[in-house]
Scaffold this active site. Structure first.
Site, PDB file in Angstrom:
ATOM      1  N   GLU A 248       0.941  -1.277  -0.008  1.00 16.61           N
ATOM      2  CA  GLU A 248      -0.109   0.015  -0.131  1.00 16.61           C
ATOM      3  C   GLU A 248       0.981   1.109   0.117  1.00 16.61           C
ATOM      4  O   GLU A 248       0.424   2.094  -0.703  1.00 16.61           O
ATOM      5  CB  GLU A 248      -0.929  -0.011   1.092  1.00 16.61           C
ATOM      6  CG  GLU A 248      -1.891   1.316   1.170  1.00 16.61           C
ATOM      7  CD  GLU A 248      -2.727   1.178   2.539  1.00 16.61           C
ATOM      8  OE1 GLU A 248      -3.507   2.238   2.812  1.00 16.61           O
ATOM      9  OE2 GLU A 248      -2.761   0.129   3.297  1.00 16.61           O
ATOM     10  N   GLY A 369      -2.695   5.708   4.387  1.00 15.27           N
ATOM     11  CA  GLY A 369      -1.620   4.746   4.244  1.00 15.27           C
ATOM     12  C   GLY A 369      -0.585   5.054   5.406  1.00 15.27           C
ATOM     13  O   GLY A 369       0.415   4.322   5.361  1.00 15.27           O
TER      14      GLY A 369
END
Length: 385
Positions: A248, A369
């Protein structure tokens, strides 16, 4: 310098994506911006193009590729054109890894063919109001029924990208309370059907940027989730979430680099066309120096991303490496895009110009994130500090 991270297959795919963007996205992108989302039908086109199935095994209708570099190509081509594929990045970049890693063969046969075609769009629901990055503090619960056939899901989630169009959502919920020794214990993952009774999409959130990406609030009121839709083992959800974080964060670093590279090109074209005081803006020494400095920063970000992509494909990208890549690329992109906007003068502040949209879209990269501050903590810990 010659770039070696991509091979002939990647470059052939790049041409396909570039043609697709020019034909299917650029002409209608302003309408998407006004609507605040990409239309649902567009995701069927991405399915037909094969974008959703690149990393899905062939037995489930995909291409069976293992390289993440094809996603990097898509990211670069979208940034180059100043557009996006809406919320579909979460579908492939965030949701697919969990399905591939933790779904049973029966679940994969049930879910992946529709995932590949775009008939089933997905999202992931982690963040809750008031918890932010503290996933261990989540309050959403999933209690097993007395007869053991289903879980009863109750709670709320927010900032859910793709939440408006999603047909199924990976929902993180507590199947057991945290313990004094481990706040992370007791979290499980469920692949929830959004047509279930008690499942509700709340507000479509109005964001500073990423206007074509639908982002929503979700709520669950006594939603019955069949035990067959538990993803992985009960109680291991937090560890599952942590295992996908390097990819990610790499994706965010990759997107930031691509945005910075696009910003330099947008600014270069603008200053070459713009005339002030009877001369081209590109002829001023300050313009040349600013763009040269930005180009050097972009080159450095590209080197970081390419090295991380190679490491990820080899299974060697550590959490600290990914955090370092995200921190450097997101902070670098913020600086580059700001300087490139400045070179546009007042027009850089107008949303009709791609640089203005880039400026707004890029800002969240230092937040989602894991914030830049969290990245620094991870890197510091890896240094023994």
């Amino acid at each position: 310098m010659r770039r070696t991270v991509f091979n002939e297959d990647h470059e052939a795919f790049r041409e396909t994506v570039r043609d697709f963007v020019a034909a299917e996205v650029v002409p209608v992108y302003d309408a998407w911006l006004e609507a605040g989302e990409a239309p649902r039908d567009f995701y069927y086109k991405l399915g037909e193009l094969g974008v959703f199935g690149i990393e899905v095994p062939e037995e489930y209708g995909g291409a069976g590729e293992t390289s993440f570099k094809f996603q990097a190509v898509i990211t670069e081509e979208c940034a180059r054109a100043g557009v996006s594929f809406g919320g579909s990045g979460v579908h492939v970049g965030l949701c697919l890894p969990y399905l591939l890693a933790y779904a049973t063969d029966e679940q994969k046969k049930r879910w992946l063919p529709d995932f590949v075609s775009g008939a089933m769009m997905t999202a992931i629901a982690m963040t809750e109001p008031g918890t932010g990055s503290d996933l261990a503090g989540m309050k959403t619960t999933a209690k097993l029924s007395e007869d053991g056939t289903h879980y009863v899901l109750n709670g709320a989630k927010t900032f859910i990208t793709g939440g408006v169009h999603a047909d199924r959502v990976i929902v993180c919920a507590r199947t057991a309370p945290p313990t004094a020794e481990d706040r992370r214990a007791g979290i499980s993952l469920f692949f929830v059907d959004t047509t279930s009774e008690g499942y509700a999409v709340g507000r479509k959130l109005e964001k500073l940027g990423l206007k074509t990406s639908d982002t929503a609030e979700l709520s669950f009121t006594d939603v019955k989730v069949p035990v067959e839709d538990l993803l992985g083992e009960e109680g291991k959800g937090f560890s599952y979430l942590g295992q996908n974080l390097p990819q990610e964060r790499l994706a965010i670093a990759m997107g930031s680099y691509a945005q910075a590279a696009a910003a330099v090109e947008f600014a270069k074209r603008y200053v070459q066309d713009r005339t002030v005081f009877g001369t081209s803006v590109a002829s001023f020494q300050n313009t040349k120096f600013e763009l040269a400095a930005c180009k050097a920063q972009v080159d450095a970000a590209q080197a970081v991303v390419d090295r991380a992509l190679d490491a990820h494909d080899l299974g060697e990208l550590s959490a600290a490496d990914a955090a370092s890549a995200k921190l450097f690329c997101t902070e670098t992109a913020a600086s580059v895009i700001d300087r490139c906007l400045q070179l546009h003068g007042g027009y850089g502040y107008m949303m009709e110009y791609p640089i203005a949209r880039l400026y707004a879209d890029n800002r969240v990269n230092r937040i989602y994130g894991g914030t830049s501050e969290v990245m620094k903590s991870i890197i510091a810990k890896s240094m023994g500090l």
